[in-house]
Design a protein around this motif. Structure first.
Motif, PDB file in Angstrom:
ATOM      1  N   ALA A 179     -12.989 -10.417   4.534  1.00 29.34           N
ATOM      2  CA  ALA A 179     -13.594 -10.538   3.350  1.00 29.34           C
ATOM      3  C   ALA A 179     -13.324  -9.893   1.958  1.00 29.34           C
ATOM      4  CB  ALA A 179     -15.227  -9.800   3.695  1.00 29.34           C
ATOM      5  N   ASP A 180     -13.507 -10.244   1.088  1.00 31.46           N
ATOM      6  CA  ASP A 180     -12.853  -9.743  -0.416  1.00 31.46           C
ATOM      7  C   ASP A 180     -13.691  -8.462  -0.394  1.00 31.46           C
ATOM      8  OD1 ASP A 180     -13.324  -9.443  -3.193  1.00 31.46           O
ATOM      9  OD2 ASP A 180     -11.410 -10.805  -3.012  1.00 31.46           O
ATOM     10  N   PRO A 181     -13.125  -7.507  -1.206  1.00 25.66           N
ATOM     11  CA  PRO A 181     -13.732  -6.365  -1.469  1.00 25.66           C
ATOM     12  C   PRO A 181     -15.237  -6.506  -1.965  1.00 25.66           C
ATOM     13  CG  PRO A 181     -11.521  -5.764  -1.675  1.00 25.66           C
ATOM     14  CD  PRO A 181     -11.681  -7.347  -1.639  1.00 25.66           C
ATOM     15  N   LYS A 182     -15.075  -7.487  -3.085  1.00 30.15           N
ATOM     16  CA  LYS A 182     -16.396  -7.650  -3.687  1.00 30.15           C
ATOM     17  C   LYS A 182     -17.589  -8.411  -2.807  1.00 30.15           C
ATOM     18  CE  LYS A 182     -15.869 -12.591  -5.420  1.00 30.15           C
ATOM     19  NZ  LYS A 182     -14.696 -12.709  -4.599  1.00 30.15           N
ATOM     20  N   ASP A 183     -17.093  -8.920  -1.805  1.00 27.88           N
ATOM     21  CA  ASP A 183     -18.131  -9.375  -0.724  1.00 27.88           C
ATOM     22  C   ASP A 183     -18.478  -8.358  -0.015  1.00 27.88           C
ATOM     23  OD1 ASP A 183     -18.360 -12.211  -1.631  1.00 27.88           O
ATOM     24  OD2 ASP A 183     -16.510 -12.795  -0.621  1.00 27.88           O
ATOM     25  N   LEU A 184     -17.763  -7.360   0.384  1.00 27.68           N
ATOM     26  CA  LEU A 184     -18.092  -6.233   1.371  1.00 27.68           C
ATOM     27  C   LEU A 184     -18.842  -5.540   0.550  1.00 27.68           C
ATOM     28  CD1 LEU A 184     -14.833  -5.287   2.976  1.00 27.68           C
ATOM     29  CD2 LEU A 184     -16.771  -6.311   3.975  1.00 27.68           C
TER      30      LEU A 184
END
Length: 243
Positions: A131-136
């Motif tokens: 997952a992209d950091p923004k999604d985490l």
């Protein structure tokens, strides 16, 4: 959720059974009267994956369509934002622009749990290390909102990823992704190998559920051949069953 449940994250190397356990969680949740949604973290984004999973759910999709449309309409904001393709039939296909709004997503999940006429909602996400950091960051915000603003909602979460996932969730001190993820998740690292009692249980319980069983010598043979690797245990057990 909140006081009544725990959000869980499974970590481990490839082949230790993370995906299998997520599937088992969903199956058991459904037997207990929950609705279960399974996703995999991809470059598509968590919001987009969630919308697609909801829209295409074979059991609930048609009932959740209005709620999904209201959600996307309420939080749409600009053509430059993340996009959600609902995956409907061609004549019904629409695309919305969605921000990564933790409050809106938390309310959406809470509403899904209430409109499903079930005991609650379980959401699982596999391969979370992708997952992209923004999604985490979004995931952490959503779960925090569910704990605080929607503490009575019966929404449960379970995820799975490689051993580096907790570190990815934390980020670095100057650019944290999820501050103190241990307050949101119960982490469980899966062993690389199964000890003999666990291996025997893994073989015998499924067989006994259909009126069969394993001979002790056969169990020992699987143990010797697999060296306790969960993935190899599954392969040998499937081969023995099919033969």
């Amino acid at each position: 959720h909140g006081r009544s449940g725990y959000d869980q994250v499974l970590t481990g190397l490839r082949g230790t059974g993370k995906s299998v356990l997520l599937t088992e969680m969903r199956e058991r949740a459904e037997k207990q009267g929950y609705v279960a949604i399974g996703m995999q973290a991809t470059s598509e984004g968590l919001i987009e994956s969630l919308g697609r999973s909801v829209a295409l759910d074979p059991h609930q999709g048609h009932r959740w369509r209005d709620l999904l449309d209201r959600f996307t309409a309420e939080v749409s904001f600009s053509l430059s934002g993340p996009r959600l393709d609902l995956g409907m039939e061609a004549q019904e296909k629409t695309t919305r622009d969605l921000p990564h709004d933790a409050n809106a997503v938390a309310k959406f999940l809470s509403d899904l749990a209430e409109t499903s006429d079930a005991r609650g909602l379980l959401v699982t996400i596999d391969e979370l290390q992708m997952a992209d950091p923004k999604d985490l960051r979004l995931l952490g915000g959503v779960l925090n909102q569910l704990n605080t603003a929607h503490s009575g909602s019966h929404v449960l979460f379970a995820g799975a990823g490689l051993p580096n996932l907790p570190r990815r969730m934390m980020g670095d001190p100057e650019h944290p992704v999820i501050t103190n993820p241990e307050r949101l998740f119960r982490f469980q690292q899966l062993p690389v190998t199964l000890p003999p009692p666990a291996l025997e249980q893994a073989l015998r319980e499924p067989a006994r559920s259909v009126g069969a069983d394993w001979h002790p010598e056969a169990i020992d043979a699987v143990h010797q051949a697999s060296a306790g690797s969960p993935a190899l245990v599954q392969i040998y057990a499937a081969a023995a069953w099919s033969n």
